[in-house]
Design a protein around this motif. Structure first.
Motif, PDB file in Angstrom:
ATOM      1  N   PHE A 311       0.836  -1.205   0.000  1.00  0.00           N
ATOM      2  CA  PHE A 311       0.000   0.000   0.000  1.00  0.00           C
ATOM      3  C   PHE A 311       0.871   1.256   0.000  1.00  0.00           C
ATOM      4  O   PHE A 311       0.599   2.224  -0.714  1.00  0.00           O
ATOM      5  CB  PHE A 311      -0.920  -0.009   1.222  1.00  0.00           C
ATOM      6  CG  PHE A 311      -1.803   1.202   1.329  1.00  0.00           C
ATOM      7  CD1 PHE A 311      -2.893   1.360   0.495  1.00  0.00           C
ATOM      8  CD2 PHE A 311      -1.515   2.205   2.251  1.00  0.00           C
ATOM      9  CE1 PHE A 311      -3.689   2.486   0.586  1.00  0.00           C
ATOM     10  CE2 PHE A 311      -2.307   3.334   2.348  1.00  0.00           C
ATOM     11  CZ  PHE A 311      -3.407   3.473   1.505  1.00  0.00           C
ATOM     12  N   SER A 312       1.949   1.222   0.750  1.00  0.00           N
ATOM     13  CA  SER A 312       2.864   2.364   0.809  1.00  0.00           C
ATOM     14  C   SER A 312       3.524   2.595  -0.547  1.00  0.00           C
ATOM     15  O   SER A 312       3.643   3.736  -1.002  1.00  0.00           O
ATOM     16  CB  SER A 312       3.924   2.106   1.889  1.00  0.00           C
ATOM     17  OG  SER A 312       4.894   3.140   1.893  1.00  0.00           O
ATOM     18  N   LEU A 313       3.944   1.508  -1.204  1.00  0.00           N
ATOM     19  CA  LEU A 313       4.575   1.645  -2.529  1.00  0.00           C
ATOM     20  C   LEU A 313       3.582   2.129  -3.577  1.00  0.00           C
ATOM     21  O   LEU A 313       3.935   2.911  -4.472  1.00  0.00           O
ATOM     22  CB  LEU A 313       5.183   0.306  -2.953  1.00  0.00           C
ATOM     23  CG  LEU A 313       6.382  -0.188  -2.128  1.00  0.00           C
ATOM     24  CD1 LEU A 313       6.788  -1.586  -2.570  1.00  0.00           C
ATOM     25  CD2 LEU A 313       7.562   0.769  -2.253  1.00  0.00           C
ATOM     26  N   LYS A 314       2.325   1.671  -3.460  1.00  0.00           N
ATOM     27  CA  LYS A 314       1.311   2.087  -4.430  1.00  0.00           C
ATOM     28  C   LYS A 314       1.038   3.586  -4.323  1.00  0.00           C
ATOM     29  O   LYS A 314       0.791   4.250  -5.336  1.00  0.00           O
ATOM     30  CB  LYS A 314       0.009   1.310  -4.198  1.00  0.00           C
ATOM     31  CG  LYS A 314       0.053  -0.134  -4.644  1.00  0.00           C
ATOM     32  CD  LYS A 314      -1.281  -0.817  -4.358  1.00  0.00           C
ATOM     33  CE  LYS A 314      -1.266  -2.272  -4.784  1.00  0.00           C
ATOM     34  NZ  LYS A 314      -2.542  -2.950  -4.512  1.00  0.00           N
ATOM     35  N   ARG A 315       1.068   4.124  -3.105  1.00  0.00           N
ATOM     36  CA  ARG A 315       0.852   5.564  -2.954  1.00  0.00           C
ATOM     37  C   ARG A 315       1.928   6.370  -3.667  1.00  0.00           C
ATOM     38  O   ARG A 315       1.688   7.482  -4.122  1.00  0.00           O
ATOM     39  CB  ARG A 315       0.847   5.932  -1.468  1.00  0.00           C
ATOM     40  CG  ARG A 315      -0.450   5.550  -0.742  1.00  0.00           C
ATOM     41  CD  ARG A 315      -0.501   6.168   0.633  1.00  0.00           C
ATOM     42  NE  ARG A 315       0.682   5.826   1.415  1.00  0.00           N
ATOM     43  CZ  ARG A 315       0.982   6.359   2.603  1.00  0.00           C
ATOM     44  NH1 ARG A 315       0.192   7.277   3.114  1.00  0.00           N
ATOM     45  NH2 ARG A 315       2.061   5.987   3.259  1.00  0.00           N
ATOM     46  N   LYS A 316       3.126   5.813  -3.801  1.00  0.00           N
ATOM     47  CA  LYS A 316       4.246   6.543  -4.396  1.00  0.00           C
ATOM     48  C   LYS A 316       4.385   6.289  -5.900  1.00  0.00           C
ATOM     49  O   LYS A 316       4.689   7.207  -6.666  1.00  0.00           O
ATOM     50  CB  LYS A 316       5.559   6.133  -3.711  1.00  0.00           C
ATOM     51  CG  LYS A 316       5.641   6.460  -2.238  1.00  0.00           C
ATOM     52  CD  LYS A 316       6.964   5.952  -1.674  1.00  0.00           C
ATOM     53  CE  LYS A 316       7.076   6.192  -0.178  1.00  0.00           C
ATOM     54  NZ  LYS A 316       8.357   5.662   0.363  1.00  0.00           N
ATOM     55  N   TYR A 317       4.187   5.015  -6.307  1.00  0.00           N
ATOM     56  CA  TYR A 317       4.663   4.654  -7.647  1.00  0.00           C
ATOM     57  C   TYR A 317       3.600   4.095  -8.602  1.00  0.00           C
ATOM     58  O   TYR A 317       3.886   3.919  -9.777  1.00  0.00           O
ATOM     59  CB  TYR A 317       5.789   3.629  -7.532  1.00  0.00           C
ATOM     60  CG  TYR A 317       6.908   4.063  -6.598  1.00  0.00           C
ATOM     61  CD1 TYR A 317       7.578   5.265  -6.820  1.00  0.00           C
ATOM     62  CD2 TYR A 317       7.281   3.291  -5.506  1.00  0.00           C
ATOM     63  CE1 TYR A 317       8.608   5.673  -5.977  1.00  0.00           C
ATOM     64  CE2 TYR A 317       8.317   3.687  -4.662  1.00  0.00           C
ATOM     65  CZ  TYR A 317       8.966   4.878  -4.895  1.00  0.00           C
ATOM     66  OH  TYR A 317       9.974   5.290  -4.062  1.00  0.00           O
ATOM     67  N   GLU A 323       1.984  -1.610 -12.206  1.00  0.00           N
ATOM     68  CA  GLU A 323       2.366  -0.224 -12.500  1.00  0.00           C
ATOM     69  C   GLU A 323       3.659   0.143 -11.780  1.00  0.00           C
ATOM     70  O   GLU A 323       4.485   0.891 -12.316  1.00  0.00           O
ATOM     71  CB  GLU A 323       1.243   0.725 -12.091  1.00  0.00           C
ATOM     72  CG  GLU A 323       0.016   0.660 -12.998  1.00  0.00           C
ATOM     73  CD  GLU A 323      -0.992   1.749 -12.666  1.00  0.00           C
ATOM     74  OE1 GLU A 323      -0.635   2.707 -11.957  1.00  0.00           O
ATOM     75  OE2 GLU A 323      -2.138   1.620 -13.122  1.00  0.00           O
ATOM     76  N   ILE A 324       3.854  -0.381 -10.566  1.00  0.00           N
ATOM     77  CA  ILE A 324       5.100  -0.107  -9.824  1.00  0.00           C
ATOM     78  C   ILE A 324       6.285  -0.705 -10.569  1.00  0.00           C
ATOM     79  O   ILE A 324       7.337  -0.069 -10.728  1.00  0.00           O
ATOM     80  CB  ILE A 324       5.014  -0.684  -8.396  1.00  0.00           C
ATOM     81  CG1 ILE A 324       3.902   0.021  -7.607  1.00  0.00           C
ATOM     82  CG2 ILE A 324       6.349  -0.515  -7.673  1.00  0.00           C
ATOM     83  CD1 ILE A 324       3.603  -0.620  -6.270  1.00  0.00           C
TER      84      ILE A 324
END
Length: 562
Positions: A311-317, A323-324
Motif C-alpha cells: 500500500f505504501s509503494l502504491k501511494r508513491k509509484y 504499475e510499480i
C-alpha cells in the motif's frame, strides 16, 4: 478504363448511371449545370475527402459507385494484394463510396470494407484529377523536386529510398544527442532520487499479482474460526440423526412399496436416492474443508505487514504492482541514460558524424542523377509545349544545393521563358493563366506515360486559352487519350469537337419542384446542336449549326489514329 459511374443523391444529382468509353470524352453544359459534381464523384471513388454538405438536401446519404475494366498487368492489382483486398484481373474492379448525413463515410472495394487510407492508396493508381487549383502546385517550388524525382523513376528511386532510411536514422541519433546535451543540472540531480526509488522497489521483491493473492489469503485467515464452525456444524447436521440417516430410512420405506405402484413411486425413489448420494458427497467435502482450514496468526500478521508495504509503494509509484514494476523499468532506463551520459554522448557524436558523411555522399549522387534527369525533363516539356503553340518556350529545372533534408540536399525550381531573348524566370513571375494550363497539360502528358494511371480528368484545363492555342490543347488531349482514358470539362467548342464522345450535363426542375442534374451521351446530331450552343450562346442559328457541323467534320479528320 472507367466503364460505368453511378451517382445517387450527390449535390443536385438525384440518380444517374453513365457508361463511358475508351478515348477522349468531354462533359459540356451551361455554367452551374453540375459538371464539376461528376468530377467530385470520381474524386470520391479515388479516396478524396467527402462531407455531409455534399449530400442532396433532404436525403440521409449519398452513394457513388464506379466500375473499372483494367488489364492484368495494371499496378492496382498489386496494390490491392498488399492491402489484403481480393481482386480478380479477369473481372471488373468495383469501388463504392457512401457519405452519411451524420458525417460518417464508408468505402468498399469489390464488396470488401476498406478504410479511406486504403481506398486512397488504390485510387492513386486509378484516377488522376487535374482541377484549376492544381495550377498552384506549379507555383510551389517544394513540389518541383517531387515532380523531377517522379520523372526520374527507377533511375533515382533505389538510391533515394536508401538515403531516406539513413536520414531517418540520422534524425533519431541527432534528436537523442541534442536531448543529452540539453540535460539540466536539475535532471542530473534526479539521479539520487532515482537511485533511492530503485533500491526501495528492488528491496520489496515484488511479484506481479501478489497483492490480489495476499488479500484473498488474508480474508480466509481472518475468518478461519468462523469458517471452521460453520463447516463443522453443517457436517454434523448431515451426519446426525436428522441428516443422512433420515434420508436412508425414507429410501428403505419406499423400497418396500415401490413394487406395488412402480409407475409413480420409482421416479420418487430415484430422486431420493440421488439426494442421499449428493448429501453424502457434500458431507465428505465439508469434512475435508474443515480439516484444511488453517489457524495461523503468525502468517496473518506477516500478510498484514506485506500488504501495508505494498500500500505504501502504491501511494508513491502506481495503483498496482504491475504499475510499480513498469515505473521501476522506466526510471532504470533513465538512470542508465544519465549515468552513462558522457559515454553515450561520445557514441552518438561519432554516429552522427558517420551518418552525416554517408548522407552527404548519397545526396551528391542524388544531385548527379537529378542534374541529368532535369535536362531530360526540360527537353520533354519543351517538346510538349511546341505542340501547344508555345514553340519558342524555354523550360529549365534549376537545381541548387541546400542543407540535408528528407529528399537530399537539392532545391529544385521550374523556370520558363516564353519570349525570345528573355532569360528563364520562375513560373510565378512570368506565366499567364493560359500558359500555366498548357505547362500543366504538358507535364500531365509526360507523366501519364510513366504513372500508368488509366483515367485522367481535366476540369477546365483550357482556362485562359483561346484560338489556335485552344485547338492545340484539344489536339494534345486527343493524343493523350491514346494511352489512357481522358475526361475534360470544357466550355470551348474547339476542345469539345475533338472528343470521341460528348456528354451533356443539364440541370432542370422536376415535377416536385426540386432541381436535378442529368447526364446524356450525345449522338452526332445532338453534338452538332450542343456545339452550336457553345459557339452561339443563347441563340442557336442555322449558321452556328453549320459552323458546328464543319468543326465536327474537321475534327474527325484531324484525330490521330492510336
Amino acid at each position: 478504363m472507367l466503364q460505368e459511374l453511378s451517382i445517387r443523391n450527390l449535390a443536385v444529382i438525384e440518380r444517374i448511371r453513365v457508361s463511358y468509353h475508351r478515348g477522349f470524352q468531354v462533359l459540356t453544359g451551361e455554367t452551374g449545370a453540375g459538371k464539376s459534381i461528376i468530377i467530385d464523384a470520381m474524386g470520391l471513388v479515388a479516396g478524396g475527402r467527402g462531407s455531409a454538405d455534399m449530400i442532396r438536401h433532404g436525403c440521409d446519404r449519398a452513394e457513388v459507385e464506379a466500375v473499372f475494366d483494367l488489364p492484368e498487368s495494371h499496378p492496382v492489382w498489386g496494390a490491392l494484394q498488399r492491402l489484403g483486398i481480393q481482386g480478380d484481373p479477369q473481372e471488373a474492379l468495383i469501388i463504392r463510396r457512401e457519405l452519411q448525413a451524420q458525417g460518417k463515410s464508408a468505402a468498399r472495394i469489390n464488396g470488401q470494407h476498406v478504410t479511406l487510407a486504403m481506398l486512397r492508396e488504390a485510387g492513386e493508381h486509378l484516377v488522376n484529377i487535374h482541377g484549376q487549383h492544381e495550377h498552384q502546385s506549379l507555383l510551389r517550388t517544394d513540389r518541383h523536386l517531387e515532380w523531377l524525382d517522379s520523372f526520374a523513376g527507377e533511375a533515382i528511386q533505389p538510391l533515394k529510398s536508401a538515403y531516406q532510411d539513413q536520414y531517418r536514422e540520422y534524425v533519431s541519433v541527432n534528436r537523442e544527442l541534442k536531448e543529452l546535451e540539453d540535460l539540466t543540472r536539475q535532471q542530473m540531480q534526479m539521479l539520487d532520487l532515482y537511485r533511492y526509488q530503485l533500491e526501495e522497489i528492488a528491496e520489496a521483491r515484488l511479484k506481479s499479482g501478489e497483492d490480489e493473492a495476499l488479500a484473498e489469503e488474508r480474508r480466509k485467515l481472518a475468518h478461519a474460526e468462523k469458517l471452521a464452525d460453520a463447516a463443522s456444524g453443517a457436517y454434523d447436521l448431515l451426519h446426525g440423526a436428522k441428516g443422512l440417516s433420515v434420508l436412508s430410512k425414507a429410501i428403505s420405506r419406499l423400497e418396500e412399496i415401490v413394487k406395488v405402484d412402480p409407475d409413480r413411486l420409482s421416479p420418487l425413489l430415484e430422486q431420493l436416492q440421488s439426494a442421499f448420494y449428493n448429501a453424502e458427497d457434500v458431507a465428505h467435502q465439508l469434512r475435508d474443508y474443515r480439516d484444511d482450514i488453517e489457524f495461523n496468526p503468525e502468517r496473518l500478521s506477516h500478510i498484514e505487514q506485506r500488504l501495508d508495504l505494498l500500500f505504501s509503494l502504491k501511494r508513491k509509484y502506481g495503483e498496482s504492482v504491475e504499475e510499480i514494476l513498469a515505473y521501476h523499468a522506466r526510471i532504470q532506463a533513465e538512470t542508465d541514460r544519465l549515468e552513462n551520459r558522457d559515454e553515450r554522448l561520445k557514441e552518438l557524436s561519432e554516429s552522427e558524424e558517420r551518418l552525416r558523411a554517408e548522407l552527404e555522399a548519397k545526396a551528391e549522387l542524388l544531385s548527379g542523377i537529378r542534374r541529368d534527369v532535369s535536362r531530360q525533363l526540360a527537353r520533354a516539356v519543351e517538346s510538349e509545349l511546341k505542340d501547344l503553340q508555345m514553340e519558342r518556350a524555354i523550360f529549365e529545372v534549376r537545381l541548387e544545393s541546400g542543407t540535408l533534408s528528407p529528399t537530399g540536399s537539392d532545391l529544385a525550381e521550374f523556370l520558363l521563358s516564353t519570349n525570345p531573348g528573355e532569360p528563364p524566370k520562375p513560373l510565378a513571375r512570368i506565366a499567364s493563366g493560359g500558359e500555366m494550363s498548357r505547362i500543366m497539360l504538358a507535364l500531365k502528358a509526360i507523366f501519364s506515360r510513366i504513372d500508368q494511371i488509366p483515367v485522367l480528368v481535366f476540369d477546365e484545363v483550357d482556362t485562359g486559352v483561346s484560338g489556335r492555342a485552344a485547338q492545340a490543347v484539344a489536339e494534345k488531349l486527343s493524343r493523350l487519350s491514346c494511352h489512357c482514358q481522358v475526361f475534360a470539362i470544357t466550355h470551348l467548342p474547339q476542345v469539345a469537337c475533338m472528343a470521341d464522345y460528348q456528354y451533356e450535363i443539364r440541370k432542370q426542375v422536376t415535377e416536385d419542384g426540386r432541381t436535378a442534374t442529368s447526364v446524356k451521351e450525345l449522338a452526332r446530331e445532338d453534338r452538332v446542336e450542343e456545339l452550336a450552343r457553345m459557339l452561339g450562346g443563347v441563340e442557336v442559328t442555322d449558321k452556328t449549326r453549320h459552323h458546328a457541323q464543319e468543326m465536327l467534320s474537321l475534327a474527325e479528320g484531324q484525330k490521330n489514329a492510336c
